[in-house]
Design a protein around this motif. Structure first.
Motif, short mmCIF file in Angstrom:
data_model
loop_
_atom_site.label_atom_id
_atom_site.label_comp_id
_atom_site.label_asym_id
_atom_site.label_seq_id
_atom_site.Cartn_x
_atom_site.Cartn_y
_atom_site.Cartn_z
N THR A 1 16.47 -1.21 7.03
CA THR A 1 15.43 -1.77 6.67
C THR A 1 14.13 -1.12 6.83
O THR A 1 13.44 -1.33 5.83
CB THR A 1 15.05 -2.95 8.10
N ALA A 2 13.70 0.13 7.48
CA ALA A 2 12.95 0.37 7.16
C ALA A 2 12.73 1.53 5.75
O ALA A 2 12.32 1.50 5.05
CB ALA A 2 12.17 1.68 8.48
N GLU A 3 13.76 2.05 5.70
CA GLU A 3 14.41 2.68 4.37
C GLU A 3 13.92 2.15 3.00
O GLU A 3 13.54 2.41 2.16
CB GLU A 3 15.23 3.22 3.82
N MET A 4 14.57 0.67 3.65
CA MET A 4 14.99 -0.44 1.97
C MET A 4 13.17 -0.54 1.99
O MET A 4 12.20 -0.61 0.69
CB MET A 4 14.55 -1.83 2.05
N ASP A 5 12.06 -0.95 2.72
CA ASP A 5 10.96 -0.93 2.76
C ASP A 5 10.02 0.05 2.18
O ASP A 5 9.24 -0.23 1.48
CB ASP A 5 9.58 -1.28 4.35
N LYS A 6 10.32 1.58 2.38
CA LYS A 6 9.73 2.45 2.21
C LYS A 6 9.93 2.43 0.09
O LYS A 6 9.35 2.51 -0.58
CB LYS A 6 10.27 3.31 2.05
N LEU A 7 11.30 1.83 -0.22
CA LEU A 7 11.48 1.25 -1.47
C LEU A 7 10.86 0.33 -2.54
O LEU A 7 10.58 0.90 -3.34
CB LEU A 7 12.96 1.09 -1.80
N TRP A 8 11.17 -0.87 -1.76
CA TRP A 8 9.85 -1.86 -2.11
C TRP A 8 8.28 -1.58 -2.35
O TRP A 8 7.91 -1.11 -2.79
CB TRP A 8 9.93 -2.76 -0.43
N GLU A 9 7.75 -0.84 -1.58
CA GLU A 9 6.40 -0.18 -1.55
C GLU A 9 6.70 1.18 -3.02
O GLU A 9 5.69 0.72 -3.32
CB GLU A 9 5.86 0.58 -0.09
N ALA A 10 7.06 1.76 -2.65
CA ALA A 10 7.15 3.01 -3.53
C ALA A 10 7.45 2.86 -5.01
O ALA A 10 7.08 2.91 -5.92
CB ALA A 10 8.18 4.14 -3.34
N ASN A 11 8.08 1.55 -5.09
CA ASN A 11 8.59 0.91 -6.45
C ASN A 11 7.96 -0.10 -6.76
O ASN A 11 7.21 -0.39 -7.69
CB ASN A 11 9.67 0.30 -6.43
N ASP A 12 6.91 -0.84 -5.59
CA ASP A 12 5.95 -1.92 -6.09
C ASP A 12 7.19 -3.17 -6.46
O ASP A 12 6.74 -3.75 -7.20
CB ASP A 12 5.10 -1.65 -7.18
N TRP A 13 8.14 -3.22 -5.80
CA TRP A 13 8.95 -4.84 -5.79
C TRP A 13 8.41 -5.77 -5.23
O TRP A 13 8.37 -5.59 -4.47
CB TRP A 13 10.33 -3.82 -5.28
N ASN A 14 8.85 -6.69 -5.33
CA ASN A 14 7.89 -8.45 -4.87
C ASN A 14 9.03 -9.43 -5.22
O ASN A 14 10.90 -8.64 -5.67
CB ASN A 14 7.25 -8.43 -5.61
N ASN A 15 9.27 -10.63 -4.72
CA ASN A 15 10.50 -11.05 -4.47
C ASN A 15 10.68 -11.34 -5.67
O ASN A 15 11.99 -12.03 -6.19
CB ASN A 15 9.82 -12.51 -3.47
N ASP A 16 9.30 -11.80 -6.61
CA ASP A 16 10.14 -11.81 -7.97
C ASP A 16 11.29 -10.60 -8.74
O ASP A 16 11.30 -11.04 -9.50
CB ASP A 16 9.03 -11.73 -9.57
N THR A 17 10.51 -9.42 -8.14
CA THR A 17 11.91 -8.42 -8.64
C THR A 17 13.34 -9.11 -7.96
O THR A 17 13.98 -9.22 -8.75
CB THR A 17 11.11 -7.15 -7.78
N MET A 18 13.71 -8.97 -6.88
CA MET A 18 14.86 -9.39 -6.85
C MET A 18 15.14 -10.77 -7.21
O MET A 18 16.78 -10.97 -7.84
CB MET A 18 14.73 -9.90 -4.65
N GLN A 19 14.56 -11.73 -7.29
CA GLN A 19 15.09 -12.91 -7.80
C GLN A 19 15.23 -12.77 -9.60
O GLN A 19 16.11 -13.23 -9.47
CB GLN A 19 13.95 -14.24 -8.17
N ALA A 20 14.61 -11.57 -10.22
CA ALA A 20 15.14 -10.91 -11.71
C ALA A 20 16.23 -9.76 -11.53
O ALA A 20 17.47 -10.60 -12.18
CB ALA A 20 14.48 -10.22 -12.37
N TRP A 21 16.56 -9.62 -10.26
CA TRP A 21 18.09 -8.84 -10.37
C TRP A 21 19.39 -9.76 -9.61
O TRP A 21 20.29 -10.03 -10.40
CB TRP A 21 17.85 -7.69 -9.11
N ALA A 22 19.10 -10.73 -8.80
CA ALA A 22 19.64 -11.87 -9.37
C ALA A 22 20.92 -12.84 -10.47
O ALA A 22 21.23 -13.46 -10.90
CB ALA A 22 19.19 -13.12 -7.95
#
Length: 86
Positions: A55-76
């Protein structure tokens, strides 16, 4: 003819060379049988540790890549499979 048994010490040393540092430490720690409830507690602790680390590593990726819920929805909603050409 008598077959000499394999050198057990060498076999163990070869196996240890193939284990990770975590596996070696866990083998040292748990050289004794534990009651099932303690084993379950240890498995739970390890699972929580690795989940927290992931979870901590994923949080770092989200921050570094400026991902958000819209990003996840687009991927889905992406369709990455190729159409069958037959």
């Amino acid at each position: 003819m008598y077959n000499k048994p394999p050198n057990t010490t060498l076999s163990i040393m070869e196996a240890i060379g193939k284990l990770t540092n975590v596996q070696i430490e866990l083998l040292k720690l748990f050289q004794y049988n534990l009651p099932d409830n303690q084993l379950a507690e240890i498995k739970n602790m390890l699972a929580k540790y690795f989940a927290k680390t992931a979870t901590a590593e994923m949080d770092k990726l989200w921050e570094a890549n400026d991902w958000n819920n819209d990003t996840m929805q687009a991927w889905a909603n992406e369709h990455l499979r190729k159409k069958n050409s037959s």
